[in-house]
Design a protein around this motif. Structure first.
Motif, PDB file in Angstrom:
ATOM      1  N   UNK A  26       0.847  -1.190   0.000  1.00  0.00           N
ATOM      2  CA  UNK A  26       0.000   0.000   0.000  1.00  0.00           C
ATOM      3  C   UNK A  26       0.885   1.243   0.000  1.00  0.00           C
ATOM      4  N   UNK A  27       0.276   2.378  -0.252  1.00  0.00           N
ATOM      5  CA  UNK A  27       0.996   3.638  -0.251  1.00  0.00           C
ATOM      6  C   UNK A  27       1.796   3.854  -1.522  1.00  0.00           C
ATOM      7  N   UNK A  28       2.558   4.948  -1.545  1.00  0.00           N
ATOM      8  CA  UNK A  28       3.346   5.269  -2.732  1.00  0.00           C
ATOM      9  C   UNK A  28       4.494   4.270  -2.921  1.00  0.00           C
ATOM     10  N   UNK A  29       4.769   3.953  -4.189  1.00  0.00           N
ATOM     11  CA  UNK A  29       5.747   2.917  -4.519  1.00  0.00           C
ATOM     12  C   UNK A  29       6.766   3.402  -5.546  1.00  0.00           C
ATOM     13  N   UNK A  30       7.942   2.788  -5.483  1.00  0.00           N
ATOM     14  CA  UNK A  30       8.983   2.957  -6.488  1.00  0.00           C
ATOM     15  C   UNK A  30       9.132   1.610  -7.186  1.00  0.00           C
ATOM     16  N   UNK A  31       9.105   1.629  -8.523  1.00  0.00           N
ATOM     17  CA  UNK A  31       9.232   0.395  -9.297  1.00  0.00           C
ATOM     18  C   UNK A  31      10.438   0.531 -10.228  1.00  0.00           C
ATOM     19  N   UNK A  32      11.363  -0.415 -10.109  1.00  0.00           N
ATOM     20  CA  UNK A  32      12.536  -0.477 -10.976  1.00  0.00           C
ATOM     21  C   UNK A  32      12.444  -1.745 -11.815  1.00  0.00           C
ATOM     22  N   UNK A  48       6.999  -2.297 -23.020  1.00  0.00           N
ATOM     23  CA  UNK A  48       6.840  -3.351 -22.013  1.00  0.00           C
ATOM     24  C   UNK A  48       6.042  -2.870 -20.807  1.00  0.00           C
ATOM     25  N   UNK A  49       6.187  -1.610 -20.463  1.00  0.00           N
ATOM     26  CA  UNK A  49       5.719  -1.142 -19.161  1.00  0.00           C
ATOM     27  C   UNK A  49       4.224  -1.294 -18.919  1.00  0.00           C
ATOM     28  N   UNK A  67      -0.389   4.100  -7.601  1.00  0.00           N
ATOM     29  CA  UNK A  67       0.463   4.196  -6.417  1.00  0.00           C
ATOM     30  C   UNK A  67       1.927   4.449  -6.787  1.00  0.00           C
ATOM     31  N   UNK A  68       2.286   4.172  -8.025  1.00  0.00           N
ATOM     32  CA  UNK A  68       3.678   4.295  -8.457  1.00  0.00           C
ATOM     33  C   UNK A  68       4.022   5.767  -8.637  1.00  0.00           C
ATOM     34  N   UNK A  69       5.003   6.206  -7.848  1.00  0.00           N
ATOM     35  CA  UNK A  69       5.436   7.610  -7.924  1.00  0.00           C
ATOM     36  C   UNK A  69       6.768   7.758  -8.654  1.00  0.00           C
ATOM     37  N   UNK A  70       7.503   6.667  -8.771  1.00  0.00           N
ATOM     38  CA  UNK A  70       8.731   6.677  -9.566  1.00  0.00           C
ATOM     39  C   UNK A  70       8.870   5.342 -10.274  1.00  0.00           C
ATOM     40  N   UNK A  71       9.174   5.412 -11.566  1.00  0.00           N
ATOM     41  CA  UNK A  71       9.293   4.220 -12.403  1.00  0.00           C
ATOM     42  C   UNK A  71      10.563   4.341 -13.224  1.00  0.00           C
ATOM     43  N   UNK A  72      11.434   3.336 -13.142  1.00  0.00           N
ATOM     44  CA  UNK A  72      12.616   3.307 -13.998  1.00  0.00           C
ATOM     45  C   UNK A  72      12.593   2.017 -14.810  1.00  0.00           C
ATOM     46  N   UNK A  73      13.011   2.142 -16.056  1.00  0.00           N
ATOM     47  CA  UNK A  73      13.099   0.986 -16.942  1.00  0.00           C
ATOM     48  C   UNK A  73      14.474   1.028 -17.594  1.00  0.00           C
ATOM     49  N   UNK A  74      15.168  -0.090 -17.524  1.00  0.00           N
ATOM     50  CA  UNK A  74      16.513  -0.175 -18.068  1.00  0.00           C
ATOM     51  C   UNK A  74      16.622  -1.429 -18.933  1.00  0.00           C
ATOM     52  N   UNK A  75      17.328  -1.322 -20.037  1.00  0.00           N
ATOM     53  CA  UNK A  75      17.567  -2.484 -20.888  1.00  0.00           C
ATOM     54  C   UNK A  75      18.924  -3.070 -20.521  1.00  0.00           C
ATOM     55  N   UNK A  84      12.920 -10.513 -17.261  1.00  0.00           N
ATOM     56  CA  UNK A  84      12.562  -9.197 -16.735  1.00  0.00           C
ATOM     57  C   UNK A  84      12.633  -9.251 -15.222  1.00  0.00           C
ATOM     58  N   UNK A  85      13.378  -8.310 -14.650  1.00  0.00           N
ATOM     59  CA  UNK A  85      13.522  -8.226 -13.199  1.00  0.00           C
ATOM     60  C   UNK A  85      12.762  -6.993 -12.719  1.00  0.00           C
ATOM     61  N   UNK A  86      11.980  -7.160 -11.657  1.00  0.00           N
ATOM     62  CA  UNK A  86      11.168  -6.069 -11.128  1.00  0.00           C
ATOM     63  C   UNK A  86      11.440  -5.956  -9.633  1.00  0.00           C
ATOM     64  N   UNK A  87      11.712  -4.735  -9.205  1.00  0.00           N
ATOM     65  CA  UNK A  87      11.853  -4.453  -7.779  1.00  0.00           C
ATOM     66  C   UNK A  87      10.827  -3.390  -7.421  1.00  0.00           C
ATOM     67  N   UNK A  88      10.015  -3.672  -6.406  1.00  0.00           N
ATOM     68  CA  UNK A  88       8.981  -2.729  -5.947  1.00  0.00           C
ATOM     69  C   UNK A  88       9.282  -2.404  -4.494  1.00  0.00           C
TER      70      UNK A  88
END
Length: 91
Positions: A26-32, A48-49, A67-75, A84-88
């Motif tokens: 819950x709450x604001x999240x950062x997704x890499x 992909x996103x 909820x996502x306040x920051x999202x980074x995507x890297x190749x 695909x690796x995801x960190x939340x």
């Protein structure tokens, strides 16, 4: 409207999350996100996103992708079969 391939992708993400016992954050999240394509062909990583974030929501990683306040995507480097690796994280 979700294509047959899109539905299969979403189901596989949901299965991975269920096997790992992921509970909704819950709450604001950062997704890499790091995408390792299966080969060296040119690909747009921004394609992909949407499907991935929706699948993570559907699978219960979080309640809503708003909820996502920051999202980074890297190749990353290509890997056999792709990966695909995801960190939340909570903010």
């Amino acid at each position: 409207l979700i294509s047959r391939g899109g539905r299969a992708f979403r189901e596989s993400v949901c299965l991975i999350l269920a096997r790992r016992g992921v509970k909704p954050l819950d709450g604001p999240l950062i997704v890499d996100i790091t995408i390792h394509p299966p080969d060296r062909r040119r690909r747009d990583i921004d394609n992909v996103q949407k499907a991935l974030l929706d699948a993570l929501q559907h699978g219960g990683a979080y309640g809503d992708d708003s909820q996502i306040v920051r999202l980074t995507i890297e190749k990353g480097a290509p890997l056999d079969g792709g990966k695909t690796l995801v960190q939340i994280r909570k903010v």
